[in-house]
Write an enzyme that holds these catalytic residues in place. Sequence first.
Site, PDB file in Angstrom:
ATOM      1  N   GLU A 140      -7.340  19.942   5.826  1.00 29.61           N
ATOM      2  CA  GLU A 140      -6.282  20.444   6.711  1.00 29.61           C
ATOM      3  C   GLU A 140      -6.068  21.924   6.431  1.00 29.61           C
ATOM      4  O   GLU A 140      -5.775  22.701   7.309  1.00 29.61           O
ATOM      5  CB  GLU A 140      -5.007  19.631   6.536  1.00 29.61           C
ATOM      6  CG  GLU A 140      -4.088  20.108   5.458  1.00 29.61           C
ATOM      7  CD  GLU A 140      -3.173  19.049   4.942  1.00 29.61           C
ATOM      8  OE1 GLU A 140      -3.432  17.860   5.168  1.00 29.61           O
ATOM      9  OE2 GLU A 140      -2.201  19.409   4.286  1.00 29.61           O
ATOM     10  N   GLY A 188      -1.089  16.148   3.682  1.00 26.44           N
ATOM     11  CA  GLY A 188      -2.213  15.313   4.123  1.00 26.44           C
ATOM     12  C   GLY A 188      -2.754  14.427   3.017  1.00 26.44           C
ATOM     13  O   GLY A 188      -3.842  13.864   3.165  1.00 26.44           O
TER      14      GLY A 188
HETATM   15  N1  COA Z   1       8.728  16.353 -14.228  1.00 21.96           N
HETATM   16  C1  COA Z   1       9.397  17.522 -14.160  1.00 21.96           C
HETATM   17  N2  COA Z   1       8.878  18.663 -13.639  1.00 21.96           N
HETATM   18  C2  COA Z   1       7.633  18.607 -13.171  1.00 21.96           C
HETATM   19  C3  COA Z   1       6.872  17.429 -13.203  1.00 21.96           C
HETATM   20  C4  COA Z   1       7.449  16.267 -13.769  1.00 21.96           C
HETATM   21  N3  COA Z   1       6.779  15.137 -13.831  1.00 21.96           N
HETATM   22  N4  COA Z   1       5.674  17.684 -12.682  1.00 21.96           N
HETATM   23  C5  COA Z   1       5.665  18.954 -12.318  1.00 21.96           C
HETATM   24  N5  COA Z   1       6.845  19.523 -12.617  1.00 21.96           N
HETATM   25  C6  COA Z   1       7.202  20.928 -12.373  1.00 21.96           C
HETATM   26  C7  COA Z   1       6.174  21.864 -12.982  1.00 21.96           C
HETATM   27  O1  COA Z   1       6.471  22.158 -14.348  1.00 21.96           O
HETATM   28  C8  COA Z   1       6.321  23.073 -12.087  1.00 21.96           C
HETATM   29  O2  COA Z   1       7.486  23.762 -12.462  1.00 21.96           O
HETATM   30  P1  COA Z   1       7.484  25.365 -12.628  1.00 21.96           P
HETATM   31  O3  COA Z   1       7.180  25.851 -11.225  1.00 21.96           O
HETATM   32  O4  COA Z   1       8.855  25.653 -13.100  1.00 21.96           O
HETATM   33  O5  COA Z   1       6.384  25.645 -13.594  1.00 21.96           O
HETATM   34  C9  COA Z   1       6.609  22.458 -10.714  1.00 21.96           C
HETATM   35  O6  COA Z   1       7.117  21.148 -10.976  1.00 21.96           O
HETATM   36  C10 COA Z   1       5.363  22.349  -9.821  1.00 21.96           C
HETATM   37  O7  COA Z   1       4.336  21.675 -10.500  1.00 21.96           O
HETATM   38  P2  COA Z   1       2.812  22.141 -10.339  1.00 21.96           P
HETATM   39  O8  COA Z   1       1.952  21.126 -10.973  1.00 21.96           O
HETATM   40  O9  COA Z   1       2.642  23.562 -10.772  1.00 21.96           O
HETATM   41  O10 COA Z   1       2.665  22.106  -8.765  1.00 21.96           O
HETATM   42  P3  COA Z   1       1.473  22.554  -7.835  1.00 21.96           P
HETATM   43  O11 COA Z   1       1.802  23.865  -7.228  1.00 21.96           O
HETATM   44  O12 COA Z   1       0.144  22.420  -8.495  1.00 21.96           O
HETATM   45  O13 COA Z   1       1.596  21.457  -6.682  1.00 21.96           O
HETATM   46  C11 COA Z   1       2.192  19.254  -5.889  1.00 21.96           C
HETATM   47  C12 COA Z   1       1.528  20.085  -7.002  1.00 21.96           C
HETATM   48  C13 COA Z   1       2.040  17.802  -6.215  1.00 21.96           C
HETATM   49  C14 COA Z   1       3.651  19.629  -5.777  1.00 21.96           C
HETATM   50  C15 COA Z   1       1.477  19.607  -4.554  1.00 21.96           C
HETATM   51  O14 COA Z   1       0.109  19.342  -4.706  1.00 21.96           O
HETATM   52  C16 COA Z   1       2.020  18.765  -3.411  1.00 21.96           C
HETATM   53  O15 COA Z   1       3.024  19.117  -2.848  1.00 21.96           O
HETATM   54  N6  COA Z   1       1.328  17.661  -3.072  1.00 21.96           N
HETATM   55  C17 COA Z   1       1.770  16.707  -2.040  1.00 21.96           C
HETATM   56  C18 COA Z   1       1.121  16.949  -0.729  1.00 21.96           C
HETATM   57  C19 COA Z   1      -0.351  17.014  -0.761  1.00 21.96           C
HETATM   58  O16 COA Z   1      -1.015  16.613  -1.679  1.00 21.96           O
HETATM   59  N7  COA Z   1      -0.890  17.562   0.296  1.00 21.96           N
HETATM   60  C20 COA Z   1      -2.309  17.717   0.429  1.00 21.96           C
HETATM   61  C21 COA Z   1      -2.708  18.751   1.366  1.00 21.96           C
HETATM   62  S1  COA Z   1      -1.465  19.963   1.755  1.00 21.96           S
END
Ligand code: COA
Length: 440
Positions: A238, A336
């Site tokens: 996507e 997605g």
């Molecule tokens: N408990 C508490 N905090 C948590 C946590 C947990 N289990 N897991 C992550 N966090 C915090 C991290 O420490 C980080 O905080 P910071 O910004 O203060 O460092 C924040 O949450 C984001 O985590 P991070 O792993 O850096 O996120 P990312 O930018 O790699 O994105 C998702 C990961 C899961 C949020 C993102 O992939 C998503 O939104 N996925 C759902 C939708 C999707 O997969 N779409 C696919 C195509 S768009």
Amino acid sequence: MNWELEYRSRCMDAAEALKLVRSGERVWIHSGCATPRVLIDALVARGHELNDVEIVHMKTLGLTAYTDPEFEGHFRHRGLFLGDNVRTAVAEGRADYTPILLSEIEALFTSGNLPLDVVLMQVSRPDAHGYVSLGTTVDCTLTAARSARVVIAEVNDRMPRTHGETNLHVNHFTALVETSYQPYEMLPLPYTEIHRKIAENVASLITDGATLQLGIGQIPDAVLGCLGDRRDLGIHTEMCSDGVIDLIESGVLTGERKTVHRGKILLSFVLGSKKLFDYIHENPSFEFRPIKYTNDPFVIARNDNMVAINSALQVDLTGQVCSDSIGTRPFSGFGGQLDFMRGAARSKGGIPVIALPSTAKNGTISRIACMLEPGAGVVTSRADVHYVVTEHGVAYLHGKTLRERAEALIAVAEPCFRQELQDFAERSNYMGKRPSVVCV
Ligand code: COA
């Protein structure tokens, strides 16, 4: 009428164009790098004259003043995928979150569930035939523009013109506002040593000729960085970001073995830098389509060897994947993820991957959790999950028992949390009763 006259007759300034919005209406806003900042400013400037206007969008970039407390009763935001610019408003109850598969959003516009009155969007200059391009971002906005009563666009001379299903004729618009500024960029974040190790583990699953989907976050770009020695990879996704450029230029991403849209990078939007915008401009190797097509699991599944790479916030010991909330607090959205996990699961030779660091908050929280935090949103269910990858390795869960899942996930958890996870799994009887040893 000559299209240039049609075009001129629709051009006005933003304040004039936004007078078309009425109280009680629902407004869709173009997202990502195509977020129309001049139209948003003009909408906000009218805020105190309007009541009960619902503003709907996916992840936008830039400011979202319409979620400020001063606009309560005037504007209400409904988020379909939350960016950091609306997260606080949702957490404080001033805005709403709708969990939904990206592939199903466009159907809401026509089903009567979420009819749209107004669309605010950003497009390129018209071509010689009077067609503008949605440029960086087709997403759900092409379909939105085909279903709303009023369609208002910023015509930005710096928005790239892209190929695929990205065009609308100037006749389609109610109002046009000429602008000239650099569209929002989303610059790639530098990735850490942990991201690199995760990426290497994911890359170990990717063979020559595979077709990739790249989710959002730092891990997907890190994975691209590990694929320099592969041949004939393809993309059906996507979204993608700057990481694809080097792989195209080095001849790794050819799409020659794709079984759907051979030779093309099939996508719906980019989230990247000006370098990427320049690269996709009039580049026929990028085929943009509405999300209802790119994310249709049945279309995805027609790609052999489809590898879907998405990230998560937490995975419990049974394999339930939380990706859109931290506990009860909505964080992002379904995006997605499930569309591609299901599509890849159905693809011949497909590999659906959830890749995440094993810990959060400087190693103090295990993301491989005994149980999901209360209120956490499951995006990929434990029946849909296949591969879970961390910096410590690869766990394969599909078709496995709760005991096998717990064992596989504990093996990829951060070592200092493994005993606690093991104890929980035994207390919860995930491990089952071991047959007692009979001594003779
Ligand atoms: N408990 C508490 N905090 C948590 C946590 C947990 N289990 N897991 C992550 N966090 C915090 C991290 O420490 C980080 O905080 P910071 O910004 O203060 O460092 C924040 O949450 C984001 O985590 P991070 O792993 O850096 O996120 P990312 O930018 O790699 O994105 C998702 C990961 C899961 C949020 C993102 O992939 C998503 O939104 N996925 C759902 C939708 C999707 O997969 N779409 C696919 C195509 S768009």
